[in-house]
Write an enzyme that holds these catalytic residues in place. Structure first.
Site, PDB file in Angstrom:
ATOM      1  NE  ARG A  59      83.986  29.942  57.026  1.00  0.00           N
ATOM      2  CZ  ARG A  59      84.351  31.207  57.321  1.00  0.00           C
ATOM      3  NH1 ARG A  59      85.533  31.652  56.889  1.00  0.00           N
ATOM      4  NH2 ARG A  59      83.574  32.002  58.023  1.00  0.00           N
ATOM      5  CG  HIS A 136      81.750  40.133  61.029  1.00  0.00           C
ATOM      6  ND1 HIS A 136      82.099  39.331  62.086  1.00  0.00           N
ATOM      7  CD2 HIS A 136      82.039  41.393  61.425  1.00  0.00           C
ATOM      8  CE1 HIS A 136      82.574  40.085  63.072  1.00  0.00           C
ATOM      9  NE2 HIS A 136      82.558  41.325  62.699  1.00  0.00           N
ATOM     10  CB  CYS A 193      83.934  45.622  35.369  1.00  0.00           C
ATOM     11  SG  CYS A 193      84.806  45.061  36.849  1.00  0.00           S
ATOM     12  CB  THR A 229      79.997  35.310  70.310  1.00  0.00           C
ATOM     13  OG1 THR A 229      81.199  35.903  69.811  1.00  0.00           O
ATOM     14  CG2 THR A 229      79.426  36.148  71.452  1.00  0.00           C
ATOM     15  CB  SER A 230      84.980  33.096  71.695  1.00  0.00           C
ATOM     16  OG  SER A 230      85.328  33.793  70.493  1.00  0.00           O
ATOM     17  CD  GLU A 256      84.495  25.966  75.316  1.00  0.00           C
ATOM     18  OE1 GLU A 256      84.810  24.937  74.708  1.00  0.00           O
ATOM     19  OE2 GLU A 256      84.977  27.095  75.072  1.00  0.00           O
ATOM     20  CB  CYS A 272      72.433  28.522  71.869  1.00  0.00           C
ATOM     21  SG  CYS A 272      73.114  28.117  70.257  1.00  0.00           S
TER      22      CYS A 272
HETATM   23  C1  LIG Z   1      91.446  38.600  66.309  1.00  0.00           C
HETATM   24  C2  LIG Z   1      90.996  39.911  66.950  1.00  0.00           C
HETATM   25  C3  LIG Z   1      91.919  40.310  68.070  1.00  0.00           C
HETATM   26  N1  LIG Z   1      90.995  40.973  65.903  1.00  0.00           N
HETATM   27  C4  LIG Z   1      90.043  41.948  65.944  1.00  0.00           C
HETATM   28  O1  LIG Z   1      89.173  42.019  66.791  1.00  0.00           O
HETATM   29  C5  LIG Z   1      90.136  42.954  64.835  1.00  0.00           C
HETATM   30  C6  LIG Z   1      90.689  44.299  65.389  1.00  0.00           C
HETATM   31  C7  LIG Z   1      92.034  44.063  65.862  1.00  0.00           C
HETATM   32  C8  LIG Z   1      93.126  43.897  65.119  1.00  0.00           C
HETATM   33  N2  LIG Z   1      94.199  43.713  65.940  1.00  0.00           N
HETATM   34  C9  LIG Z   1      93.779  43.745  67.194  1.00  0.00           C
HETATM   35  C10 LIG Z   1      94.486  43.593  68.373  1.00  0.00           C
HETATM   36  C11 LIG Z   1      93.788  43.688  69.547  1.00  0.00           C
HETATM   37  C12 LIG Z   1      92.379  43.931  69.520  1.00  0.00           C
HETATM   38  C13 LIG Z   1      91.673  44.060  68.307  1.00  0.00           C
HETATM   39  C14 LIG Z   1      92.397  43.972  67.167  1.00  0.00           C
HETATM   40  N3  LIG Z   1      88.813  43.290  64.355  1.00  0.00           N
HETATM   41  C15 LIG Z   1      88.698  43.723  63.075  1.00  0.00           C
HETATM   42  O2  LIG Z   1      89.615  43.767  62.275  1.00  0.00           O
HETATM   43  C16 LIG Z   1      87.303  44.186  62.700  1.00  0.00           C
HETATM   44  C17 LIG Z   1      86.673  43.238  61.649  1.00  0.00           C
HETATM   45  C18 LIG Z   1      86.534  41.885  62.242  1.00  0.00           C
HETATM   46  C19 LIG Z   1      85.697  41.008  61.292  1.00  0.00           C
HETATM   47  C20 LIG Z   1      86.540  39.884  60.719  1.00  0.00           C
HETATM   48  N4  LIG Z   1      85.673  38.934  60.026  1.00  0.00           N
HETATM   49  C21 LIG Z   1      85.093  37.893  60.616  1.00  0.00           C
HETATM   50  N5  LIG Z   1      84.244  37.069  59.940  1.00  0.00           N
HETATM   51  C22 LIG Z   1      83.962  37.311  58.526  1.00  0.00           C
HETATM   52  C23 LIG Z   1      84.965  36.615  57.677  1.00  0.00           C
HETATM   53  C24 LIG Z   1      84.962  35.117  57.869  1.00  0.00           C
HETATM   54  O3  LIG Z   1      84.146  34.612  58.667  1.00  0.00           O
HETATM   55  O4  LIG Z   1      85.749  34.470  57.185  1.00  0.00           O
HETATM   56  S1  LIG Z   1      85.404  37.621  62.289  1.00  0.00           S
HETATM   57  C25 LIG Z   1      84.901  35.979  62.607  1.00  0.00           C
HETATM   58  O5  LIG Z   1      85.615  35.596  63.767  1.00  0.00           O
HETATM   59  C26 LIG Z   1      84.769  35.717  64.906  1.00  0.00           C
HETATM   60  C27 LIG Z   1      84.654  34.350  65.497  1.00  0.00           C
HETATM   61  O6  LIG Z   1      84.154  34.505  66.797  1.00  0.00           O
HETATM   62  P1  LIG Z   1      82.854  33.659  67.208  1.00  0.00           P
HETATM   63  O7  LIG Z   1      81.797  33.812  66.191  1.00  0.00           O
HETATM   64  O8  LIG Z   1      82.555  34.035  68.600  1.00  0.00           O
HETATM   65  O9  LIG Z   1      83.350  32.126  67.087  1.00  0.00           O
HETATM   66  P2  LIG Z   1      84.338  31.325  68.082  1.00  0.00           P
HETATM   67  O10 LIG Z   1      84.597  30.011  67.434  1.00  0.00           O
HETATM   68  O11 LIG Z   1      85.475  32.175  68.491  1.00  0.00           O
HETATM   69  O12 LIG Z   1      83.456  31.082  69.409  1.00  0.00           O
HETATM   70  C28 LIG Z   1      82.320  30.248  69.339  1.00  0.00           C
HETATM   71  C29 LIG Z   1      81.713  30.320  70.719  1.00  0.00           C
HETATM   72  O13 LIG Z   1      80.504  29.582  70.689  1.00  0.00           O
HETATM   73  C30 LIG Z   1      80.474  28.698  71.782  1.00  0.00           C
HETATM   74  N6  LIG Z   1      79.655  27.550  71.353  1.00  0.00           N
HETATM   75  C31 LIG Z   1      80.025  26.536  70.516  1.00  0.00           C
HETATM   76  N7  LIG Z   1      78.948  25.707  70.297  1.00  0.00           N
HETATM   77  C32 LIG Z   1      77.893  26.253  70.991  1.00  0.00           C
HETATM   78  C33 LIG Z   1      76.509  25.897  71.153  1.00  0.00           C
HETATM   79  N8  LIG Z   1      75.982  24.823  70.570  1.00  0.00           N
HETATM   80  N9  LIG Z   1      75.720  26.693  71.921  1.00  0.00           N
HETATM   81  C34 LIG Z   1      76.235  27.805  72.549  1.00  0.00           C
HETATM   82  N10 LIG Z   1      77.551  28.207  72.426  1.00  0.00           N
HETATM   83  C35 LIG Z   1      78.346  27.431  71.654  1.00  0.00           C
HETATM   84  C36 LIG Z   1      81.925  28.376  72.101  1.00  0.00           C
HETATM   85  O14 LIG Z   1      82.079  28.025  73.457  1.00  0.00           O
HETATM   86  C37 LIG Z   1      82.613  29.710  71.786  1.00  0.00           C
HETATM   87  O15 LIG Z   1      82.602  30.570  72.929  1.00  0.00           O
HETATM   88  C38 LIG Z   1      83.407  36.191  64.427  1.00  0.00           C
HETATM   89  O16 LIG Z   1      83.341  37.584  64.584  1.00  0.00           O
HETATM   90  C39 LIG Z   1      83.437  35.808  62.953  1.00  0.00           C
HETATM   91  O17 LIG Z   1      82.589  36.607  62.184  1.00  0.00           O
HETATM   92  N11 LIG Z   1      87.368  45.481  62.073  1.00  0.00           N
HETATM   93  C40 LIG Z   1      87.721  46.557  62.802  1.00  0.00           C
HETATM   94  O18 LIG Z   1      88.034  46.498  63.976  1.00  0.00           O
HETATM   95  O19 LIG Z   1      87.661  47.711  62.071  1.00  0.00           O
HETATM   96  C41 LIG Z   1      87.925  48.940  62.796  1.00  0.00           C
HETATM   97  C42 LIG Z   1      86.583  49.480  63.233  1.00  0.00           C
HETATM   98  C43 LIG Z   1      86.033  49.086  64.421  1.00  0.00           C
HETATM   99  C44 LIG Z   1      84.808  49.653  64.831  1.00  0.00           C
HETATM  100  C45 LIG Z   1      84.137  50.563  64.049  1.00  0.00           C
HETATM  101  C46 LIG Z   1      84.723  50.933  62.839  1.00  0.00           C
HETATM  102  C47 LIG Z   1      85.953  50.374  62.430  1.00  0.00           C
HETATM  103 ZN   LIG Z   2      83.306  44.860  38.584  1.00  0.00          ZN
END
Ligand SMILES: CC(C)NC(=O)[C@H](Cc1c[nH]c2ccccc12)NC(=O)[C@H](CCCC/N=C(/NCCC(=O)O)S[C@H]1O[C@H](COP(=O)(O)OP(=O)(O)OC[C@H]2O[C@@H](n3cnc4c(N)ncnc43)[C@H](O)[C@@H]2O)[C@@H](O)[C@H]1O)NC(=O)OCc1ccccc1
Ligand SMILES: [Zn+2]
Length: 281
Positions: A59, A136, A193, A229-230, A256, A272
């Site tokens: 990445r 994130h 460390c 974002t999805s 989409e 976008c």
């Molecule tokens: C999978 C999902 C179900 N899981 C979660 O949501 C979990 C919670 C959870 C666990 N089990 C569950 C079961 C059910 C529901 C929720 C959960 N969430 C967490 O664990 C979060 C932490 C989540 C963070 C994880 N880290 C990331 N990233 C960093 C690391 C890394 O990147 O390696 S998440 C990572 O995935 C996500 C990806 O989604 P998108 O960015 O939207 O990307 P995607 O490919 O999906 O979509 C792209 C979109 O763009 C569109 N597109 C493409 N090209 C274009 C273009 N050209 N123009 C316009 N649009 C375009 C496409 O059509 C599409 O729609 C982003 O958030 C991204 O950062 N923490 C938390 O909840 O803690 C508590 C809390 C909550 C609130 C307050 C306090 C405590």
């Molecule tokens: Zn350290």
């Protein structure tokens, strides 16, 4: 926009797609062949830090080669008070909440600020630099697993062992199959460390950064632009309905249909990086 006072943008991987950063889930999404929870979780890192570091090395390599695109530039422009006033004359604040860890939005804003020297903002309008909230984390931050120290490091390979791992994830069809076993002692270490270091990003199951500020912004916002974002990962996926709940307007920018469309006030279907410049010339 003309009536809006407190504007936020929520961005996802689609914002950086045109910069060559693979998205997560759609068509050519990065994680089609990789189970995200097998790589972006504390458990995965504890079980196999070598593989997780090879994933983030891939990445980092992609992000180092990437440059902000027109969509990043428009959002950066909107955070400059003088320009914001043109499209939102009543605006009092503008913030970008990004799920992206690639740092391209900050890069776009830095280069725009250099160009426009617009550092000082009139009374009551937010200072541009503070307008970006990386909820994130940041791909180029390297964080210690022991003492917590965190440094930004944009070197192509954080350690010699990773420079040999370039093709582990090259073509994600068989991503991970070329995994090399790097002993923990040869993985990135803390400069303070010497303990094992990890990528400075928020993993699944971890609390996102700046949640207090974000909750305050979502509560105050009367306009949210949801860009690329999805809306499948929470809490980010709840922000649009959060704004809607207290009477704010929701505008979606996506190639989409996404889960939020039906409750959006405005849906801009398209890339976008073309739609935003047309909308905010
Ligand atoms: C999978 C999902 C179900 N899981 C979660 O949501 C979990 C919670 C959870 C666990 N089990 C569950 C079961 C059910 C529901 C929720 C959960 N969430 C967490 O664990 C979060 C932490 C989540 C963070 C994880 N880290 C990331 N990233 C960093 C690391 C890394 O990147 O390696 S998440 C990572 O995935 C996500 C990806 O989604 P998108 O960015 O939207 O990307 P995607 O490919 O999906 O979509 C792209 C979109 O763009 C569109 N597109 C493409 N090209 C274009 C273009 N050209 N123009 C316009 N649009 C375009 C496409 O059509 C599409 O729609 C982003 O958030 C991204 O950062 N923490 C938390 O909840 O803690 C508590 C809390 C909550 C609130 C307050 C306090 C405590
Ligand atoms: Zn350290």
């Amino acid at each position: 926009m003309r009536a809006a006072e407190h504007i936020i943008v929520l961005a996802g991987a689609g914002l950086s797609a045109a910069s060559g950063i693979p998205t997560f889930r759609d068509g050519g999404g990065m994680w089609r062949s990789l189970d995200p929870t097998s790589l972006a979780t504390p458990e995965a890192f504890a079980a196999n830090p070598s593989l997780v570091w090879q994933f983030y090395h891939y990445r980092r390599t992609k992000a180092l080669a990437a440059r902000p695109n027109a969509a990043h530039d428009i959002i950066a422009k909107l955070s400059i008070p003088t320009y914001l006033k043109k499209v939102a004359p009543n605006a009092k604040s503008f913030h970008l909440i990004t799920q992206n860890i690639d740092g391209l939005s900050s890069m776009a804003l830095e280069s725009l600020l250099e160009k426009t020297h617009a550092v000082d903002a009139p009374e009551g309008v937010s200072i541009p630099k503070a307008s970006i909230v990386e909820m994130h984390g940041r791909l180029f931050d390297v964080k210690c697993t022991e003492c917590g120290s965190c440094q930004e490091d944009r070197s192509p390979a954080l350690c010699p062992a990773l420079s040999g791992a370039d093709d582990t994830f090259q073509n994600y069809q068989d991503a991970g199959t070329h995994e090399i076993k790097i002993p923990e002692s040869d993985l990135p270490r803390c400069v303070e460390c010497g303990a094992l270091a990890r990528p400075g990003v928020v993993w699944f199951g971890e609390i996102p950064h700046h949640m207090d500020k974000i909750n305050e912004l979502v509560l105050k916002a009367d306009m949210i632009l949801v860009v690329g974002t999805s809306s499948t990962v929470c809490p980010a996926s709840t922000f649009a309905s959060g704004v809607k709940e207290h009477g704010g307007k929701v505008a979606i920018f996506n190639v989409e249909p996404s889960g939020e469309d039906e409750e959006a006030d405005f849906v801009f279907a398209g890339r976008c990086e073309t739609v935003l410049p047309d909308l905010f010339p």
